[in-house]
Scaffold this motif. Structure first.
Motif, PDB file in Angstrom:
ATOM      1  N   PRO A  71       0.965  -1.327   0.037  1.00 54.94           N
ATOM      2  CA  PRO A  71      -0.195   0.052  -0.172  1.00 54.94           C
ATOM      3  C   PRO A  71       0.751   1.206   0.080  1.00 54.94           C
ATOM      4  CG  PRO A  71      -0.813  -1.514   1.504  1.00 54.94           C
ATOM      5  CD  PRO A  71       0.602  -2.093   1.180  1.00 54.94           C
ATOM      6  N   ARG A  72       0.445   2.220  -0.856  1.00 62.30           N
ATOM      7  CA  ARG A  72       0.962   3.749  -0.710  1.00 62.30           C
ATOM      8  C   ARG A  72      -0.006   4.487  -0.205  1.00 62.30           C
ATOM      9  NH1 ARG A  72       4.899   1.430  -1.040  1.00 62.30           N
ATOM     10  NH2 ARG A  72       6.505   1.230  -2.650  1.00 62.30           N
ATOM     11  N   LEU A  73       0.109   4.689   1.195  1.00 64.57           N
ATOM     12  CA  LEU A  73      -0.928   5.520   1.788  1.00 64.57           C
ATOM     13  C   LEU A  73      -0.705   6.913   1.648  1.00 64.57           C
ATOM     14  CD1 LEU A  73      -0.923   3.697   5.485  1.00 64.57           C
ATOM     15  CD2 LEU A  73      -2.233   3.028   3.129  1.00 64.57           C
ATOM     16  N   PHE A  93      -7.313  10.632   4.793  1.00 60.49           N
ATOM     17  CA  PHE A  93      -7.488   9.884   3.826  1.00 60.49           C
ATOM     18  C   PHE A  93      -7.912   8.495   4.186  1.00 60.49           C
ATOM     19  CE2 PHE A  93      -4.425  13.361   2.569  1.00 60.49           C
ATOM     20  CZ  PHE A  93      -5.235  13.833   1.161  1.00 60.49           C
ATOM     21  N   THR A  94      -8.774   8.434   5.268  1.00 56.74           N
ATOM     22  CA  THR A  94      -9.150   7.163   5.727  1.00 56.74           C
ATOM     23  C   THR A  94     -10.038   6.440   4.465  1.00 56.74           C
ATOM     24  OG1 THR A  94      -9.811   7.989   7.727  1.00 56.74           O
ATOM     25  CG2 THR A  94     -10.542   5.839   7.324  1.00 56.74           C
ATOM     26  N   ARG A  95     -10.700   6.857   3.813  1.00 57.28           N
ATOM     27  CA  ARG A  95     -11.506   5.970   2.697  1.00 57.28           C
ATOM     28  C   ARG A  95     -10.587   5.494   1.698  1.00 57.28           C
ATOM     29  NH1 ARG A  95     -17.008   8.457   0.497  1.00 57.28           N
ATOM     30  NH2 ARG A  95     -15.572  10.063   0.262  1.00 57.28           N
ATOM     31  N   GLU A  96      -9.588   6.418   1.139  1.00 61.62           N
ATOM     32  CA  GLU A  96      -8.722   6.443  -0.049  1.00 61.62           C
ATOM     33  C   GLU A  96      -7.643   5.333   0.469  1.00 61.62           C
ATOM     34  OE1 GLU A  96     -10.073  10.610  -0.598  1.00 61.62           O
ATOM     35  OE2 GLU A  96      -9.385   9.161   1.261  1.00 61.62           O
ATOM     36  N   ASN A  97      -7.071   5.419   1.656  1.00 59.16           N
ATOM     37  CA  ASN A  97      -6.078   4.105   1.991  1.00 59.16           C
ATOM     38  C   ASN A  97      -6.907   3.007   2.413  1.00 59.16           C
ATOM     39  OD1 ASN A  97      -4.084   6.267   2.161  1.00 59.16           O
ATOM     40  ND2 ASN A  97      -4.422   6.887   4.064  1.00 59.16           N
ATOM     41  N   ALA A  98      -8.075   2.942   2.775  1.00 58.82           N
ATOM     42  CA  ALA A  98      -8.600   1.825   2.746  1.00 58.82           C
ATOM     43  C   ALA A  98      -8.784   0.904   1.560  1.00 58.82           C
ATOM     44  CB  ALA A  98      -9.830   1.753   3.433  1.00 58.82           C
ATOM     45  N   ALA A  99      -9.083   1.745   0.459  1.00 52.11           N
ATOM     46  CA  ALA A  99      -9.362   1.241  -0.712  1.00 52.11           C
ATOM     47  C   ALA A  99      -8.061   0.728  -1.264  1.00 52.11           C
ATOM     48  CB  ALA A  99     -10.156   2.287  -1.646  1.00 52.11           C
ATOM     49  N   GLU A 100      -6.884   1.482  -0.850  1.00 53.73           N
ATOM     50  CA  GLU A 100      -5.685   1.123  -1.644  1.00 53.73           C
ATOM     51  C   GLU A 100      -5.175  -0.151  -0.937  1.00 53.73           C
ATOM     52  OE1 GLU A 100      -1.481   1.308  -2.972  1.00 53.73           O
ATOM     53  OE2 GLU A 100      -3.446   1.599  -3.892  1.00 53.73           O
ATOM     54  N   GLU A 143      14.031   0.103   4.201  1.00 51.45           N
ATOM     55  CA  GLU A 143      14.971   0.491   3.219  1.00 51.45           C
ATOM     56  C   GLU A 143      14.088   1.079   2.009  1.00 51.45           C
ATOM     57  OE1 GLU A 143      18.809   1.113   1.107  1.00 51.45           O
ATOM     58  OE2 GLU A 143      18.313   0.089   3.336  1.00 51.45           O
ATOM     59  N   GLY A 144      13.007   0.741   1.914  1.00 47.62           N
ATOM     60  CA  GLY A 144      12.039   0.910   0.591  1.00 47.62           C
ATOM     61  C   GLY A 144      11.338   2.287   0.785  1.00 47.62           C
ATOM     62  N   GLY A 145      11.745   3.202   1.966  1.00 38.43           N
ATOM     63  CA  GLY A 145      10.989   4.022   2.140  1.00 38.43           C
ATOM     64  C   GLY A 145      10.090   4.458   3.240  1.00 38.43           C
ATOM     65  N   ASP A 146      10.348   3.655   4.246  1.00 46.10           N
ATOM     66  CA  ASP A 146       9.362   3.763   5.782  1.00 46.10           C
ATOM     67  C   ASP A 146       8.005   3.789   5.155  1.00 46.10           C
ATOM     68  OD1 ASP A 146      11.702   3.890   7.000  1.00 46.10           O
ATOM     69  OD2 ASP A 146      10.733   5.013   8.503  1.00 46.10           O
ATOM     70  N   ASN A 147       7.634   2.805   4.581  1.00 45.87           N
ATOM     71  CA  ASN A 147       6.380   2.859   3.927  1.00 45.87           C
ATOM     72  C   ASN A 147       5.432   1.915   5.118  1.00 45.87           C
ATOM     73  OD1 ASN A 147       7.031   3.908   1.320  1.00 45.87           O
ATOM     74  ND2 ASN A 147       7.993   1.751   1.010  1.00 45.87           N
ATOM     75  N   HIS A 148       4.429   2.435   5.553  1.00 41.23           N
ATOM     76  CA  HIS A 148       3.443   1.790   6.393  1.00 41.23           C
ATOM     77  C   HIS A 148       2.261   1.270   6.001  1.00 41.23           C
ATOM     78  CE1 HIS A 148       5.264   3.720  10.257  1.00 41.23           C
ATOM     79  NE2 HIS A 148       6.089   4.715   9.166  1.00 41.23           N
ATOM     80  N   ALA A 149       1.613   0.587   6.644  1.00 42.70           N
ATOM     81  CA  ALA A 149       0.126   0.033   6.288  1.00 42.70           C
ATOM     82  C   ALA A 149      -0.572  -0.206   7.713  1.00 42.70           C
ATOM     83  CB  ALA A 149       0.209  -1.392   5.604  1.00 42.70           C
ATOM     84  N   SER A 150      -1.792  -0.345   7.561  1.00 41.99           N
ATOM     85  CA  SER A 150      -2.691  -0.249   8.863  1.00 41.99           C
ATOM     86  C   SER A 150      -2.659  -1.491   9.560  1.00 41.99           C
ATOM     87  CB  SER A 150      -4.167   0.249   8.402  1.00 41.99           C
ATOM     88  OG  SER A 150      -4.853  -0.922   7.851  1.00 41.99           O
ATOM     89  N   VAL A 151      -2.819  -1.563  10.854  1.00 39.24           N
ATOM     90  CA  VAL A 151      -3.150  -2.926  11.386  1.00 39.24           C
ATOM     91  C   VAL A 151      -4.453  -3.761  10.600  1.00 39.24           C
ATOM     92  CG1 VAL A 151      -4.222  -3.793  13.381  1.00 39.24           C
ATOM     93  CG2 VAL A 151      -2.740  -1.867  13.691  1.00 39.24           C
ATOM     94  N   ASP A 152      -5.390  -3.272  10.252  1.00 38.85           N
ATOM     95  CA  ASP A 152      -6.107  -4.006   9.322  1.00 38.85           C
ATOM     96  C   ASP A 152      -5.649  -4.772   8.302  1.00 38.85           C
ATOM     97  OD1 ASP A 152      -8.288  -3.451  11.194  1.00 38.85           O
ATOM     98  OD2 ASP A 152      -9.052  -1.821   9.953  1.00 38.85           O
ATOM     99  N   ALA A 173       7.837  -4.939  16.174  1.00 39.83           N
ATOM    100  CA  ALA A 173       6.784  -3.914  15.650  1.00 39.83           C
ATOM    101  C   ALA A 173       5.348  -4.595  15.265  1.00 39.83           C
ATOM    102  CB  ALA A 173       7.470  -3.459  14.352  1.00 39.83           C
ATOM    103  N   HIS A 174       5.626  -6.007  15.062  1.00 39.63           N
ATOM    104  CA  HIS A 174       4.207  -6.835  14.766  1.00 39.63           C
ATOM    105  C   HIS A 174       3.471  -6.696  16.048  1.00 39.63           C
ATOM    106  CE1 HIS A 174       6.673 -10.184  16.405  1.00 39.63           C
ATOM    107  NE2 HIS A 174       5.543 -10.414  16.750  1.00 39.63           N
ATOM    108  N   GLU A 175       4.001  -6.438  17.371  1.00 32.46           N
ATOM    109  CA  GLU A 175       2.870  -6.436  18.582  1.00 32.46           C
ATOM    110  C   GLU A 175       1.860  -5.454  18.418  1.00 32.46           C
ATOM    111  OE1 GLU A 175       4.942  -6.649  22.170  1.00 32.46           O
ATOM    112  OE2 GLU A 175       6.765  -6.998  21.369  1.00 32.46           O
ATOM    113  N   HIS A 176       2.169  -4.454  17.502  1.00 31.55           N
ATOM    114  CA  HIS A 176       1.070  -3.429  17.411  1.00 31.55           C
ATOM    115  C   HIS A 176       0.104  -3.880  16.842  1.00 31.55           C
ATOM    116  CE1 HIS A 176       3.586   0.288  18.683  1.00 31.55           C
ATOM    117  NE2 HIS A 176       4.662  -0.518  18.013  1.00 31.55           N
ATOM    118  N   TRP A 177       0.106  -4.887  16.018  1.00 33.91           N
ATOM    119  CA  TRP A 177      -1.275  -5.602  15.512  1.00 33.91           C
ATOM    120  C   TRP A 177      -2.082  -6.196  16.371  1.00 33.91           C
ATOM    121  CZ3 TRP A 177       2.243  -8.894  11.639  1.00 33.91           C
ATOM    122  CH2 TRP A 177       2.878  -8.105  10.627  1.00 33.91           C
ATOM    123  N   GLY A 178      -1.600  -6.787  17.601  1.00 31.53           N
ATOM    124  CA  GLY A 178      -2.522  -7.078  18.476  1.00 31.53           C
ATOM    125  C   GLY A 178      -2.953  -8.564  18.280  1.00 31.53           C
TER     126      GLY A 178
END
Length: 496
Positions: A245-247, A254-261, A294-303, A336-341
């Motif tokens: 995902p590119r948030l 941008f909640t709706r746009e990011n969910a769609a991505e 390395e790829g740019g500190d790209n994040h994605a949501s817990v979901d 970091a994956h502990e944030h996923w719960g």
């Protein structure tokens, strides 16, 4: 030396040192570092004359194109790195995120001179063949004490790349063992693998993500998709790659746009898994970073990660979480994956960098039955396990994960403020804990900002096409954040 080290910063002295600046820290938490310096001190350009002389000398022996400077590690302390020309810099990059509790930590010096540890430092055994008698206890005290949820097995390795390389092997072996059931490999399996042919060398694949980085060895390169120069001229394996995902930022706008991505990316993951099955090239495992570093500190949501975990389970794939850069506390949690719960977050978790040794945790079913299948001469280094045990003691004793959360909040707030102040230069400030990044308007400007910051005594790192990543040690406190933000403010003012 002692007169040049920081003894204790009062709120008054801190404000005096930052007079006229916007970012003023609160009084530092009470666990002060009496072995840290009080700020940067630059004496020459970087690289200075001594570094340049050494560059020429080493250049006659090996490739030195990537070397920034030569370092005086004896003089480096805490959050500060000192080069051979006497330049003292606030290190917010820490050897590509791999220094957990700063330079020359007293607890590690004490461990080094303990005569009880002498044998560990003098002898380096072949751990998969003849480990020392205290090795099970040392693993229990160190790596197993911070094992990810649901895992009680760990295999040590020497670095991040070989950790992932062997984790990949473990997934392939696991998959073929599932296929065979109680059967043993056939004679055809054994013969054909010796000439790199099926069925002994099966047509199996791993799925990775665009922007992912998992190492520079041959297998890992097939799953690395960052810079072309990492992969150029190297034969590779034809494995599938899904989009990551590119948030859009700020996330709350941008909640709706990011969910769609994210939904689009997850759909492509499922399509690739199905295509692999239909083509007779099944996907054995999915490998992903909690934050693509390395790829740019790209994040994605817990979901997104929860859904990805469920997709792997649904399709019978092993789920490999690569925590080589994110593991060890920088996000405010140890993993970091502990944030996923999640109660069952992964089947394999690889690590290195801040954990000082490499390796991977894995579930029982990924343990090969035969000897030498996951094997090399050293399979890690007992001294690194010894160091890690003491690092974990420091983390617990000084509540460093809480420190990271506080410093990370201050750092991200400061980056957002600078982003508002310099909208033509900065954008997309993001992070978890002190594992933060921000984008610069273009790559040439990013590269100039890094050099200007270094000239003013701050070491930063690049990632992606135009991002700056922040990777301080776990002992990076709020007053270090304030110091950095003021220097960064001065640097950015030159590009406004």
């Amino acid at each position: 030396m002692a007169s040049r080290l920081l003894t204790r910063l009062s709120l008054h002295s801190l404000r005096s040192s930052l007079s006229g600046c916007r970012h003023v820290s609160k009084a530092a938490p009470q666990a002060q570092m009496e072995w840290d310096y009080d700020g940067p001190c630059m004496k020459t350009a970087v690289p200075g004359p001594r570094s340049q002389k050494l560059l020429k000398k080493l250049g006659d022996i090996q490739n030195v194109v990537a070397i920034n400077m030569f370092v005086n590690y004896e003089e480096s302390r805490g959050n500060y790195l000192v080069d051979v020309d006497g330049n003292r810099m606030l290190d917010v990059y820490t050897q590509i995120a791999s220094i957990p509790i700063g330079y020359n930590h007293p607890a590690l010096h004490k461990l080094m001179v303990d005569p009880n540890n002498l044998s560990t430092f003098v002898n380096r055994p072949a751990l998969g063949f003849m480990p020392p008698g205290d090795f099970p206890d040392k693993l229990a005290e160190s790596l197993l004490s911070v094992a990810p949820r649901g895992m009680s097995r760990v295999q040590t390795m020497a670095c991040g790349s070989c950790s992932n390389e062997n984790a990949y092997k473990a997934m392939f072996i696991w998959y073929k063992n599932k296929e065979r059931g109680s059967s043993s490999p056939t004679q055809e399996d054994l013969t054909s693998c010796m000439v790199n042919q099926s069925p002994g060398s099966p047509n199996l694949t791993l799925l990775s993500f665009s922007g992912g980085f998992h190492g520079r060895t041959i297998g890992c390169l097939a799953s690395t998709h960052t810079k072309a120069m990492h992969k150029l001229d190297i034969p590779s394996l034809d494995w599938p790659m899904a989009p990551f995902p590119r948030l859009r930022y700020p996330l709350e706008e941008f909640t709706r746009e990011n969910a769609a991505e994210e939904a689009r990316c997850l759909e492509e993951v499922e399509d690739l898994l199905e295509q692999g099955r239909l083509k007779g090239r099944p996907v054995v495992g999915i490998v992903v970073e909690p934050i693509q570093a390395e790829g740019g500190d790209n994040h994605a949501s817990v979901d997104f990660f929860k859904s990805l975990r469920n997709i792997a389970r649904k399709h019978g794939c092993a789920f490999h979480v690569d925590e080589v850069q994110t593991g060890g506390g920088a996000t405010g949690k140890f993993w970091a994956h502990e944030h996923w719960g999640l109660d069952d977050p992964a089947d394999i978790v690889s690590f290195s960098k801040k954990l000082l040794t490499g390796g991977f945790y894995f579930k029982d079913e990924l343990q090969p039955k035969e000897p030498f299948r996951i094997f090399n001469t050293w399979m890690g280094d007992p001294t690194k396990t010894l160091f890690l045990g003491e690092v974990l003691n420091v983390i617990r004793r000084e509540n460093l994960l809480e420190e990271v959360a506080r410093s990370g909040t201050a750092l991200l707030q400061g980056l957002n403020a600078l982003q508002a102040q310099f909208p033509g230069v900065l954008s997309r400030a993001r992070g978890q804990g002190t594992f933060c990044a921000v984008d610069i308007r273009d790559e040439p400007t990013r590269n100039k900002v890094l050099l200007k910051a270094r000239d003013k005594g701050v070491l930063l790192g690049a990632c992606g096409d135009r991002s700056i990543r922040f990777r301080p040690a776990l002992i990076f406190k709020e007053y270090h954040v304030a110091m950095f933000l003021n220097i960064f403010n001065d640097v950015l003012a030159e590009f406004k």
